[in-house]
Design a protein around this motif. Structure first.
Motif, PDB file in Angstrom:
ATOM      1  N   MET A   1       8.130  36.412  37.036  1.00 19.36           N
ATOM      2  CA  MET A   1       8.271  37.565  37.903  1.00 19.36           C
ATOM      3  C   MET A   1       9.422  37.345  38.873  1.00 19.36           C
ATOM      4  N   PRO A   2      10.116  38.409  39.232  1.00 25.03           N
ATOM      5  CA  PRO A   2      11.219  38.261  40.187  1.00 25.03           C
ATOM      6  C   PRO A   2      10.686  37.934  41.586  1.00 25.03           C
ATOM      7  N   PRO A   3      11.516  37.332  42.398  1.00 22.72           N
ATOM      8  CA  PRO A   3      11.102  37.027  43.770  1.00 22.72           C
ATOM      9  C   PRO A   3      10.918  38.323  44.569  1.00 22.72           C
ATOM     10  N   PHE A   4      10.345  38.181  45.751  1.00 23.25           N
ATOM     11  CA  PHE A   4      10.216  39.322  46.652  1.00 23.25           C
ATOM     12  C   PHE A   4      10.854  38.949  47.982  1.00 23.25           C
ATOM     13  N   HIS A   5      11.058  39.951  48.794  1.00 26.67           N
ATOM     14  CA  HIS A   5      11.677  39.748  50.108  1.00 26.67           C
ATOM     15  C   HIS A   5      10.585  39.856  51.168  1.00 26.67           C
ATOM     16  N   LEU A   6      10.449  38.805  51.947  1.00 28.14           N
ATOM     17  CA  LEU A   6       9.483  38.789  53.042  1.00 28.14           C
ATOM     18  C   LEU A   6      10.257  38.943  54.341  1.00 28.14           C
ATOM     19  N   HIS A   7       9.908  39.972  55.091  1.00 30.01           N
ATOM     20  CA  HIS A   7      10.557  40.257  56.366  1.00 30.01           C
ATOM     21  C   HIS A   7       9.548  39.964  57.468  1.00 30.01           C
ATOM     22  N   LEU A   8       9.786  38.912  58.235  1.00 33.47           N
ATOM     23  CA  LEU A   8       8.892  38.545  59.324  1.00 33.47           C
ATOM     24  C   LEU A   8       9.428  39.141  60.616  1.00 33.47           C
ATOM     25  N   VAL A   9       8.578  39.881  61.310  1.00 31.80           N
ATOM     26  CA  VAL A   9       8.982  40.576  62.521  1.00 31.80           C
ATOM     27  C   VAL A   9       8.127  40.061  63.679  1.00 31.80           C
ATOM     28  N   ARG A  10       8.792  39.634  64.747  1.00 30.14           N
ATOM     29  CA  ARG A  10       8.037  39.281  65.950  1.00 30.14           C
ATOM     30  C   ARG A  10       7.817  40.563  66.752  1.00 30.14           C
ATOM     31  N   HIS A  11       6.620  40.722  67.252  1.00 32.75           N
ATOM     32  CA  HIS A  11       6.295  41.909  68.049  1.00 32.75           C
ATOM     33  C   HIS A  11       7.283  42.076  69.201  1.00 32.75           C
ATOM     34  N   GLY A  12       7.385  43.297  69.687  1.00 31.35           N
ATOM     35  CA  GLY A  12       8.224  43.570  70.847  1.00 31.35           C
ATOM     36  C   GLY A  12       7.655  42.931  72.097  1.00 31.35           C
ATOM     37  N   GLN A  13       8.463  42.932  73.139  1.00 32.11           N
ATOM     38  CA  GLN A  13       8.056  42.330  74.409  1.00 32.11           C
ATOM     39  C   GLN A  13       6.740  42.936  74.898  1.00 32.11           C
ATOM     40  N   SER A  14       5.832  42.060  75.326  1.00 35.13           N
ATOM     41  CA  SER A  14       4.551  42.516  75.855  1.00 35.13           C
ATOM     42  C   SER A  14       4.519  42.369  77.376  1.00 35.13           C
ATOM     43  N   THR A  15       3.520  42.993  77.952  1.00 38.49           N
ATOM     44  CA  THR A  15       3.340  42.874  79.404  1.00 38.49           C
ATOM     45  C   THR A  15       3.125  41.414  79.799  1.00 38.49           C
ATOM     46  N   TRP A  16       2.424  40.658  78.963  1.00 39.81           N
ATOM     47  CA  TRP A  16       2.186  39.248  79.282  1.00 39.81           C
ATOM     48  C   TRP A  16       3.427  38.392  79.064  1.00 39.81           C
ATOM     49  N   ASN A  17       4.326  38.792  78.152  1.00 41.74           N
ATOM     50  CA  ASN A  17       5.612  38.086  78.049  1.00 41.74           C
ATOM     51  C   ASN A  17       6.328  38.166  79.391  1.00 41.74           C
ATOM     52  N   VAL A  18       6.341  39.359  79.983  1.00 39.01           N
ATOM     53  CA  VAL A  18       7.028  39.572  81.254  1.00 39.01           C
ATOM     54  C   VAL A  18       6.369  38.757  82.365  1.00 39.01           C
ATOM     55  N   GLU A  19       5.040  38.718  82.375  1.00 34.63           N
ATOM     56  CA  GLU A  19       4.316  38.012  83.422  1.00 34.63           C
ATOM     57  C   GLU A  19       4.325  36.495  83.240  1.00 34.63           C
ATOM     58  N   GLY A  20       4.751  36.012  82.069  1.00 36.38           N
ATOM     59  CA  GLY A  20       4.746  34.575  81.810  1.00 36.38           C
ATOM     60  C   GLY A  20       3.353  34.033  81.525  1.00 36.38           C
ATOM     61  N   ARG A  21       2.523  34.848  80.893  1.00 31.53           N
ATOM     62  CA  ARG A  21       1.156  34.422  80.549  1.00 31.53           C
ATOM     63  C   ARG A  21       1.094  33.962  79.094  1.00 31.53           C
ATOM     64  N   LEU A  22       0.257  32.963  78.853  1.00 29.09           N
ATOM     65  CA  LEU A  22      -0.002  32.527  77.482  1.00 29.09           C
ATOM     66  C   LEU A  22      -0.865  33.576  76.798  1.00 29.09           C
ATOM     67  N   GLN A  23      -0.401  34.083  75.671  1.00 32.64           N
ATOM     68  CA  GLN A  23      -1.111  35.164  75.008  1.00 32.64           C
ATOM     69  C   GLN A  23      -2.086  34.668  73.957  1.00 32.64           C
ATOM     70  N   GLY A  24      -1.623  33.785  73.074  1.00 31.32           N
ATOM     71  CA  GLY A  24      -2.496  33.344  71.994  1.00 31.32           C
ATOM     72  C   GLY A  24      -3.083  34.538  71.275  1.00 31.32           C
ATOM     73  N   GLN A  25      -4.401  34.525  71.129  1.00 30.68           N
ATOM     74  CA  GLN A  25      -5.072  35.619  70.424  1.00 30.68           C
ATOM     75  C   GLN A  25      -5.697  36.639  71.367  1.00 30.68           C
ATOM     76  N   ALA A  26      -5.243  36.659  72.623  1.00 27.37           N
ATOM     77  CA  ALA A  26      -5.703  37.713  73.541  1.00 27.37           C
ATOM     78  C   ALA A  26      -5.348  39.050  72.903  1.00 27.37           C
ATOM     79  N   HIS A  27      -6.334  39.897  72.775  1.00 25.73           N
ATOM     80  CA  HIS A  27      -6.172  41.123  71.986  1.00 25.73           C
ATOM     81  C   HIS A  27      -5.397  42.223  72.698  1.00 25.73           C
TER      82      HIS A  27
END
Length: 187
Positions: A1-27
């Motif tokens: 089978m031919p290969p596929f293209h995987l596009h990994l996207v990091r989410h946009g800036q979050s409120t916690w990114n701005v505040e400098g908080r560790l997010q982990g799996q905080a929903h």
């Protein structure tokens, strides 16, 4: 089978990114206005890169869901949510300000990537967790698979896809809204 293209996207800036908080799996941290703009920019870039059949698979955390929704609106497909694409769990450290943290020594005889900081997951755990979604992507019929996920998860996934162990994860920064595209062989 031919290969596929995987596009990994990091989410946009979050409120916690701005505040400098560790997010982990905080929903609940949501995107900022800049984060939403980054999601739209990622969608526009993917519209240029994706030709042929595509599926979008996203972490189920709010910041990733909102980013995936922006991409899905442009690519015209539904989003499938997969908790395996969540960020590394940081246990009791989640929500804490990074500026309030103090360095802890790595336990003797343990590699730093095998420590479950805050009682969450180790990078070794994340490396293992990503086996299933990588397998699902590899067996997909789509020419393009878009993963909307998180920075550490992306770094670990890229290591695993390159055949590297959890001890060999590269720690170059991945910006919010970044798109990293790789070609992946199918078995």
């Amino acid at each position: 089978m031919p290969p596929f293209h995987l596009h990994l996207v990091r989410h946009g800036q979050s409120t916690w990114n701005v505040e400098g908080r560790l997010q982990g799996q905080a929903h609940h941290p949501d995107l900022t206005d800049l984060g939403l703009s980054q999601a739209h920019d990622a969608a526009a870039l993917l519209a240029e890169r994706v030709t042929g059949s595509v599926t979008i698979v996203s972490s189920d955390l709010v910041r990733a869901r909102r980013t995936a929704d922006a991409i899905a609106a442009v690519l015209g497909v539904e989003v499938v949510f997969d908790p395996d694409l969540r960020e590394q769990s940081l246990g009791e450290l989640e929500g804490r300000l990074t500026s309030d943290l103090t360095a802890e020594p790595t336990p003797q005889g343990t590699h730093i990537s095998e420590v479950r900081w805050g009682g969450g997951e180790s990078l070794e755990d994340v490396h293992g967790r990503l086996a299933a979604p990588i397998d699902r992507a590899t067996t997909s019929d789509h020419e393009h698979v878009v993963w909307v996920t998180h920075g550490d998860t992306m770094r670990v996934a890229l290591a695993r896809l390159a055949g590297r162990s959890h001890r060999e994860v590269e720690w170059d920064p991945i910006a919010n809204g970044a798109v990293v595209s790789v070609t992946v062989p199918r078995d």
